[in-house]
Motif scaffolding. Sequence first.
Motif, PDB file in Angstrom:
ATOM      1  N   ILE A 103       0.837  -1.202   0.000  1.00  0.00           N
ATOM      2  CA  ILE A 103       0.000   0.000   0.000  1.00  0.00           C
ATOM      3  C   ILE A 103       0.872   1.252   0.000  1.00  0.00           C
ATOM      4  O   ILE A 103       1.892   1.294   0.695  1.00  0.00           O
ATOM      5  N   TYR A 104       0.485   2.247  -0.769  1.00  0.00           N
ATOM      6  CA  TYR A 104       1.198   3.524  -0.694  1.00  0.00           C
ATOM      7  C   TYR A 104       0.229   4.699  -0.809  1.00  0.00           C
ATOM      8  O   TYR A 104      -0.816   4.583  -1.457  1.00  0.00           O
ATOM      9  N   PRO A 105       0.551   5.805  -0.124  1.00  0.00           N
ATOM     10  CA  PRO A 105      -0.320   6.977  -0.186  1.00  0.00           C
ATOM     11  C   PRO A 105      -0.167   7.703  -1.510  1.00  0.00           C
ATOM     12  O   PRO A 105       0.905   7.686  -2.118  1.00  0.00           O
ATOM     13  N   CYS A 106      -1.237   8.338  -1.953  1.00  0.00           N
ATOM     14  CA  CYS A 106      -1.227   9.050  -3.232  1.00  0.00           C
ATOM     15  C   CYS A 106      -1.923  10.391  -3.051  1.00  0.00           C
ATOM     16  O   CYS A 106      -3.071  10.433  -2.588  1.00  0.00           O
ATOM     17  N   VAL A 107      -1.220  11.461  -3.394  1.00  0.00           N
ATOM     18  CA  VAL A 107      -1.798  12.809  -3.246  1.00  0.00           C
ATOM     19  C   VAL A 107      -2.134  13.434  -4.605  1.00  0.00           C
ATOM     20  O   VAL A 107      -2.430  14.620  -4.686  1.00  0.00           O
ATOM     21  N   CYS A 108      -2.062  12.639  -5.655  1.00  0.00           N
ATOM     22  CA  CYS A 108      -2.303  13.201  -6.991  1.00  0.00           C
ATOM     23  C   CYS A 108      -3.745  13.699  -7.117  1.00  0.00           C
ATOM     24  O   CYS A 108      -4.672  13.076  -6.617  1.00  0.00           O
ATOM     25  N   SER A 109      -3.892  14.806  -7.805  1.00  0.00           N
ATOM     26  CA  SER A 109      -5.228  15.358  -8.026  1.00  0.00           C
ATOM     27  C   SER A 109      -5.883  14.591  -9.172  1.00  0.00           C
ATOM     28  O   SER A 109      -5.226  13.896  -9.946  1.00  0.00           O
ATOM     29  N   ARG A 110      -7.194  14.760  -9.275  1.00  0.00           N
ATOM     30  CA  ARG A 110      -7.922  14.139 -10.373  1.00  0.00           C
ATOM     31  C   ARG A 110      -7.317  14.533 -11.717  1.00  0.00           C
ATOM     32  O   ARG A 110      -7.201  13.741 -12.630  1.00  0.00           O
ATOM     33  N   LYS A 111      -6.934  15.801 -11.811  1.00  0.00           N
ATOM     34  CA  LYS A 111      -6.386  16.326 -13.057  1.00  0.00           C
ATOM     35  C   LYS A 111      -5.061  15.633 -13.380  1.00  0.00           C
ATOM     36  O   LYS A 111      -4.825  15.205 -14.501  1.00  0.00           O
ATOM     37  N   GLU A 112      -4.203  15.495 -12.348  1.00  0.00           N
ATOM     38  CA  GLU A 112      -2.905  14.830 -12.588  1.00  0.00           C
ATOM     39  C   GLU A 112      -3.114  13.391 -13.062  1.00  0.00           C
ATOM     40  O   GLU A 112      -2.406  12.905 -13.930  1.00  0.00           O
ATOM     41  N   ILE A 113      -4.114  12.733 -12.457  1.00  0.00           N
ATOM     42  CA  ILE A 113      -4.361  11.335 -12.840  1.00  0.00           C
ATOM     43  C   ILE A 113      -4.918  11.285 -14.265  1.00  0.00           C
ATOM     44  O   ILE A 113      -4.504  10.464 -15.079  1.00  0.00           O
ATOM     45  N   ALA A 114      -5.815  12.206 -14.582  1.00  0.00           N
ATOM     46  CA  ALA A 114      -6.430  12.225 -15.917  1.00  0.00           C
ATOM     47  C   ALA A 114      -5.399  12.529 -17.003  1.00  0.00           C
ATOM     48  O   ALA A 114      -5.581  12.164 -18.167  1.00  0.00           O
ATOM     49  N   ASP A 115      -4.282  13.177 -16.603  1.00  0.00           N
ATOM     50  CA  ASP A 115      -3.251  13.510 -17.585  1.00  0.00           C
ATOM     51  C   ASP A 115      -2.439  12.293 -18.040  1.00  0.00           C
ATOM     52  O   ASP A 115      -1.616  12.396 -18.947  1.00  0.00           O
ATOM     53  N   SER A 116      -2.676  11.148 -17.371  1.00  0.00           N
ATOM     54  CA  SER A 116      -1.955   9.934 -17.767  1.00  0.00           C
ATOM     55  C   SER A 116      -2.214   9.680 -19.255  1.00  0.00           C
ATOM     56  O   SER A 116      -3.332   9.844 -19.735  1.00  0.00           O
ATOM     57  N   ASN A 117      -1.176   9.291 -19.968  1.00  0.00           N
ATOM     58  CA  ASN A 117      -1.418   9.096 -21.404  1.00  0.00           C
ATOM     59  C   ASN A 117      -1.844   7.667 -21.732  1.00  0.00           C
ATOM     60  O   ASN A 117      -1.953   7.299 -22.876  1.00  0.00           O
ATOM     61  N   ARG A 118      -2.100   6.870 -20.692  1.00  0.00           N
ATOM     62  CA  ARG A 118      -2.581   5.511 -20.967  1.00  0.00           C
ATOM     63  C   ARG A 118      -3.982   5.324 -20.386  1.00  0.00           C
ATOM     64  O   ARG A 118      -4.233   5.693 -19.260  1.00  0.00           O
ATOM     65  N   MET A 119      -4.879   4.771 -21.197  1.00  0.00           N
ATOM     66  CA  MET A 119      -6.260   4.572 -20.745  1.00  0.00           C
ATOM     67  C   MET A 119      -6.536   3.079 -20.562  1.00  0.00           C
ATOM     68  O   MET A 119      -6.009   2.246 -21.296  1.00  0.00           O
ATOM     69  N   SER A 120      -7.403   2.782 -19.603  1.00  0.00           N
ATOM     70  CA  SER A 120      -7.813   1.387 -19.410  1.00  0.00           C
ATOM     71  C   SER A 120      -9.329   1.324 -19.501  1.00  0.00           C
ATOM     72  O   SER A 120      -9.997   2.339 -19.717  1.00  0.00           O
ATOM     73  N   VAL A 121      -9.889   0.129 -19.275  1.00  0.00           N
ATOM     74  CA  VAL A 121     -11.340  -0.043 -19.280  1.00  0.00           C
ATOM     75  C   VAL A 121     -12.020   0.902 -18.289  1.00  0.00           C
ATOM     76  O   VAL A 121     -13.110   1.395 -18.531  1.00  0.00           O
ATOM     77  N   GLY A 122     -11.365   1.158 -17.167  1.00  0.00           N
ATOM     78  CA  GLY A 122     -12.024   1.949 -16.137  1.00  0.00           C
ATOM     79  C   GLY A 122     -11.576   3.401 -16.088  1.00  0.00           C
ATOM     80  O   GLY A 122     -11.848   4.094 -15.119  1.00  0.00           O
ATOM     81  N   GLY A 123     -10.842   3.897 -17.085  1.00  0.00           N
ATOM     82  CA  GLY A 123     -10.361   5.278 -17.056  1.00  0.00           C
ATOM     83  C   GLY A 123      -8.850   5.329 -17.216  1.00  0.00           C
ATOM     84  O   GLY A 123      -8.241   4.346 -17.649  1.00  0.00           O
TER      85      GLY A 123
END
Length: 298
Positions: A103-123
């Motif tokens: 387990i690890y903590p994550c402080v990324c904002s929704r925007k930072e996560i959405a900026d990922s250039n890889r998409m999966s079935v769930g986002g």
Amino acid sequence: MKNTQISASKYRGRFAPSPTGVLHFGSLVAAVGSYLDAKSNHGDWLVRIEDLDWQREVPGAASEILRTLERLGMEWDGDVIYQSQRSETYQDALDALNRQGFIYPCVCSRKEIADSNRMSVGGPIYAGTCLKNPAPISRPHALRIRTSNDRIEFNDILQGSYSQKLKDEIGDFVLRRADGIYAYQLAVVVDDAEQNITHVVRGADLLNSTPRQIFLQQLLGYPTPQYLHLPVVTNEKGEKLSKQTSAAPIDLSNALMQLISALQFLGQNPSLEMSEGNISSFWQWAREHWQADQIPHS
Ligand code: GLU
């Protein structure tokens, strides 16, 4: 094929609605499919209210769902459990995974996560930013689980073999949100294990969640149930029936017809005379004639 994959333990199935609205035809199909598969195998059928996300919950929906099941003649075994009352149990499971270093903590904002250039079935697939640069836990943070690329494969009773490499296809996923809400993926695994569920019969929209659940089961030392993913009910636009797509509530003034339609959707062949009977003759026929291999795949 009647279901032949039952282990020595007694069949225990479940229906696990989220109280985000009343029962509609799509959720009725999941209820009827899970109920009949359990009852035709002389099993227990449990009901669990998945009310973790209070922001999505509609007040009164949980009791309305239970009342509808009763009116439809679907009796559950044991007490209904409510996920909203089980936070400590989910935290214990999270602690156990944390002790194993997953387990690890994550402080990324929704925007930072959405900026990922890889998409999966769930986002978007989380890029692992907070794994590479550990986040200060003094800030509000989600908790994620570190995934790997070991292939997770299972054999769905209806859909056949299905597999995923979690790291590439899903990414490290959240087990507890920054607002403290435990994720469905964690809660469902803990509850299915604690309730000794042997067979999970639910909509195929959850097929791609199953490898995540098996991954957690393996880490927590839980058995993996058998899975049967039912075809998803869609509207004319091809969208899954849901509150978001304004699915109509089940019409209890004609409960028998609703049940017959659900059975037909599940590929069973109720006779025409059935509509002249009553709910109890319906269930008697349906239990005796249930054939899981007649369910259409998708
Ligand atoms: N609560 C989920 C839903 O209503 C179902 C979860 C499950 O069956 O695993 O879509």
